[in-house]
Write a protein that holds these residues in place. Structure first.
Motif, short mmCIF file in Angstrom:
data_model
loop_
_atom_site.label_atom_id
_atom_site.label_comp_id
_atom_site.label_asym_id
_atom_site.label_seq_id
_atom_site.Cartn_x
_atom_site.Cartn_y
_atom_site.Cartn_z
N ALA A 151 -20.79 28.21 24.81
CA ALA A 151 -19.94 27.40 23.93
C ALA A 151 -19.18 28.28 22.95
N ALA A 152 -19.84 29.28 22.42
CA ALA A 152 -19.18 30.19 21.49
C ALA A 152 -18.03 30.92 22.18
N ARG A 153 -18.27 31.34 23.42
CA ARG A 153 -17.22 32.01 24.19
C ARG A 153 -16.03 31.08 24.44
N ALA A 154 -16.31 29.86 24.87
CA ALA A 154 -15.24 28.90 25.17
C ALA A 154 -14.45 28.55 23.92
N ALA A 155 -15.14 28.38 22.79
CA ALA A 155 -14.44 28.08 21.54
C ALA A 155 -13.53 29.22 21.13
N TYR A 156 -13.96 30.44 21.35
CA TYR A 156 -13.14 31.60 21.01
C TYR A 156 -11.88 31.63 21.87
N VAL A 157 -12.00 31.30 23.15
CA VAL A 157 -10.83 31.23 24.03
C VAL A 157 -9.80 30.26 23.45
N ALA A 158 -10.28 29.13 22.91
CA ALA A 158 -9.38 28.08 22.44
C ALA A 158 -9.01 28.21 20.97
N GLY A 159 -9.20 29.39 20.38
CA GLY A 159 -8.65 29.63 19.05
C GLY A 159 -9.60 29.77 17.90
N PHE A 160 -10.91 29.51 18.11
CA PHE A 160 -11.86 29.76 17.03
C PHE A 160 -11.88 31.25 16.72
N ASP A 161 -12.12 31.59 15.46
CA ASP A 161 -12.03 32.98 15.03
C ASP A 161 -13.34 33.74 15.14
N ALA A 162 -14.46 33.02 15.09
CA ALA A 162 -15.75 33.70 15.06
C ALA A 162 -16.85 32.72 15.43
N THR A 163 -18.06 33.24 15.61
CA THR A 163 -19.23 32.42 15.91
C THR A 163 -20.41 32.91 15.08
N SER A 164 -21.34 32.01 14.81
CA SER A 164 -22.58 32.40 14.15
C SER A 164 -23.62 32.87 15.17
N ASN A 165 -23.29 32.78 16.47
CA ASN A 165 -24.23 33.12 17.53
C ASN A 165 -24.13 34.61 17.87
N LEU A 166 -25.15 35.38 17.50
CA LEU A 166 -25.10 36.82 17.71
C LEU A 166 -25.24 37.20 19.18
N ALA A 167 -25.84 36.32 20.00
CA ALA A 167 -25.91 36.60 21.43
C ALA A 167 -24.52 36.56 22.05
N ALA A 168 -23.64 35.71 21.54
CA ALA A 168 -22.26 35.66 22.04
C ALA A 168 -21.52 36.93 21.65
N ARG A 169 -21.84 37.47 20.50
CA ARG A 169 -21.25 38.75 20.10
C ARG A 169 -21.72 39.86 21.03
N ALA A 170 -23.04 39.88 21.31
CA ALA A 170 -23.59 40.93 22.14
C ALA A 170 -23.13 40.82 23.59
N THR A 171 -23.01 39.60 24.09
CA THR A 171 -22.69 39.39 25.50
C THR A 171 -21.20 39.46 25.79
N TYR A 172 -20.40 38.85 24.92
CA TYR A 172 -18.97 38.72 25.20
C TYR A 172 -18.05 39.37 24.17
N GLY A 173 -18.63 39.90 23.10
CA GLY A 173 -17.79 40.51 22.08
C GLY A 173 -17.09 39.53 21.17
N VAL A 174 -17.58 38.29 21.09
CA VAL A 174 -16.99 37.31 20.18
C VAL A 174 -17.31 37.73 18.75
N PRO A 175 -16.33 37.81 17.86
CA PRO A 175 -16.61 38.19 16.47
C PRO A 175 -17.62 37.23 15.84
N SER A 176 -18.49 37.74 14.99
CA SER A 176 -19.52 36.90 14.38
C SER A 176 -19.31 36.77 12.88
N ALA A 177 -19.75 35.64 12.35
CA ALA A 177 -19.69 35.36 10.91
C ALA A 177 -20.70 34.27 10.61
N GLY A 178 -21.11 34.19 9.36
CA GLY A 178 -22.05 33.14 9.01
C GLY A 178 -22.35 33.16 7.51
N THR A 179 -23.14 32.22 7.07
CA THR A 179 -23.52 32.15 5.67
C THR A 179 -25.02 31.88 5.57
#
Length: 413
Positions: A151-179
C-alpha cells in the motif's frame, strides 16, 4: 483446469488472456494502475519448489506434478504502464502464451493489480484534493502486514510524498516520515519532558504531537522547548479546521511563523478537500487510504479472449453471462486526445491497433518478451507518468462528488 486440458490435448494451445475492469468503482471518474512492478517481480519468482510440489500430492496427478516442477512462463505480456489512468474495459494487461502457462498466473496477477490499483486510485484522489500540500501514508496498523508495504508503494506511485512504513523504505525506497504517538507523551511525567526528550534526540526540525491534553498549552510548551524553529506540530483530533486556525494564530503570535501544521485522524479525500481553506501544511492518511477509501478492490477480472483453433488460427472467445459478459479478441488501446492534448476517449481496437490521428497516445507497452521481463520501470518514472496521465484528462477529475468516467471507452471492431 491445467491437468484436464493436458489430458485433453488442449493445454498447449496458444491463448490470449486479458486483465481488465468491467466498470469503475461506483462514483469514481477514473482509476490508476499500480502493482505492475510487483507483478513483474512475482512473475520472475513464480515457481513450484519442492515444498509446493509436496503440498500438491493428492491434489493433482504425478504427471501434473512433474509439469509444475518445471514451470516457467515463456510467453509475452503487454500492459498499461504503472501510474497510468484507466477506464472501464481498459485492457490493463494482455498475456499471450499457452493456455496452461497463462491460466496459472490468474490469481497472482489479479491479487496484485486489484489491491495496488485500489490503493493508488484512492491515493490519487487524495493528492488531487491536497493540491500542493504533501500527503504521508500512515495506514500500516489498519491492514495486513504485507499489504501495508504494498500500500505504501502504491500510494507513492499516486503522489504521496512519504510513508511511516520502514519496510516500504527498505524494500522499495519509498521516503519515510512519521511522528511520535500519544503513548510517548503519556509515558513522561509531563508534556514538557516528552517534548524535551524528542527534541534532544531528533532536533528542532521534528514534529511534536500537541493534542494529548490541552492543545493551546501544548503549543506554548512546544515553542518554549524547541524554540521558534520547531519543524511542525501535529493535530489528531477534534475540529481539525478550526483547531488548525487557532494553532496557526498562536504559532504566529509566538514567532514560530515557519512551524508547519500536520493533521491526521481518519482523513479521506473528502475530508482533505474540506480542509483546503484551513492553514494546514500536510496530511497524514491511514485507514481510508489502505482500504481504498471505500473501494478496497477494483473488480479487475482475467479472461480468455482468444485461443488457437483446430486449424492453427486464433479464434476470438468471450463470455456471454448475464452482467458479466466479456469482449473477445486481442485488444490494443490508445488515448484519443484533442489537438490541445486533452483526453477525449479510451479507444480499444480488437484484433488490430486503432488508427492514431496524430494527437493520440498508445497505452500498451511491452512488459515481458519470451518469458523475460523487459518493461520494468522505477517508482519515480511511475510517479511522473501518473502526473502526466492525469494532466491530460478533463478537469472534472478534480471533482470529489460521484460521477461517471471522465472519458468514454470506445471499442472498434
Amino acid at each position: 483446469m491445467v491437468q484436464a486440458a493436458r489430458q485433453a490435448g488442449t493445454a498447449d494451445r496458444r491463448a490470449v488472456f486479458e486483465l481488465f475492469p468491467r466498470r469503475l468503482p461506483a462514483g469514481r471518474r477514473y482509476g490508476v494502475v499500480a502493482g505492475v512492478g510487483r507483478a513483474l517481480d512475482a512473475l520472475e519468482a513464480f515457481r513450484f519448489d519442492p515444498a509446493a510440489i509436496a503440498s500438491l500430492e493428492g491434489v493433482v496427478d504425478p504427471d501434473m506434478l512433474a509439469w509444475l516442477a518445471s514451470y516457467r512462463f515463456s510467453g509475452d505480456m503487454w500492459g498499461y504502464a504503472e501510474g497510468e489512468a484507466y477506464f472501464p474495459y481498459s485492457p490493463l494487461l494482455v498475456v499471450e502464451g499457452t493456455f496452461a502457462e497463462a491460466v496459472l498466473l490468474e490469481t497472482v496477477l489479479l491479487s496484485i493489480y486489484n489491491h495496488d490499483s485500489a490503493i493508488a486510485s484512492a491515493a490519487s484522489r487524495m493528492t488531487l484534493a491536497a493540491g500542493a500540500r504533501p500527503c504521508i501514508e500512515m495506514g500500516s496498523r489498519r491492514t495486513h502486514e504485507q499489504a501495508a508495504v504494498a500500500a505504501a508503494r502504491a500510494a507513492y506511485v499516486a503522489g504521496f510524498d512519504a510513508t511511516s512504513n520502514l519496510a516500504a523504505r527498505a524494500t522499495y525506497g519509498v521516503p519515510s516520515a512519521g511522528t511520535a504517538a500519544h503513548s510517548f507523551t503519556l509515558l513522561h511525567d509531563d508534556e514538557a519532558d516528552a517534548f524535551r526528550a524528542q527534541v534532544q534526540t531528533l532536533g528542532v526540525g521534528t514534529t511534536l504531537l500537541v493534542d494529548t491534553y490541552d492543545v493551546r498549552e501544548a503549543v506554548r510548551l512546544a515553542i518554549e522547548v524547541a524554540g521558534t524553529g520547531l519543524g511542525a506540530v501535529r493535530l489528531d483530533s477534534g475540529d481539525l479546521a478550526e483547531t488548525a486556525r487557532e494553532v496557526r494564530e498562536q504559532l504566529d503570535a509566538l514567532g514560530a511563523t515557519g512551524t508547519r501544521i500536520v493533521v491526521t485522524s481518519d482523513l479521506d479525500e473528502h475530508a482533505i478537500a474540506a480542509l483546503a481553506a484551513a492553514p494546514v501544511d500536510a496530511y497524514g492518511v491511514g485507514t481510508q487510504l489502505v482500504t481504498g477509501s471505500g473501494h478496497p478492490t477494483c473488480g479487475f477480472v482475467y479472461k480468455l479472449v482468444a485461443r488457437e483453433g483446430e486449424d492453427g488460427e486464433m479464434v476470438s472467445v468471450a463470455k456471454a453471462s448475464k452482467d458479466k459478459a466479456s469482449i473477445g479478441g486481442r485488444k490494443y488501446a490508445l488515448r484519443r486526445r484533442s489537438p490541445g492534448g486533452t483526453a477525449q476517449a479510451e479507444v480499444i481496437g480488437i484484433g488490430e491497433p486503432p488508427e492514431d490521428d496524430g494527437d493520440d497516445r498508445p497505452l500498451l507497452v511491452p512488459l515481458v518478451r519470451d518469458g523475460e521481463v523487459v518493461g520494468r520501470t522505477t517508482l519515480d518514472e511511475a510517479r511522473t507518468r501518473h502526473r502526466s496521465s492525469l494532466a491530460e484528462l478533463p478537469r472534472t477529475i478534480t471533482m470529489m462528488s460521484a460521477g461517471e468516467a471522465v472519458i468514454p471507452t470506445v471499442h472498434l471492431d
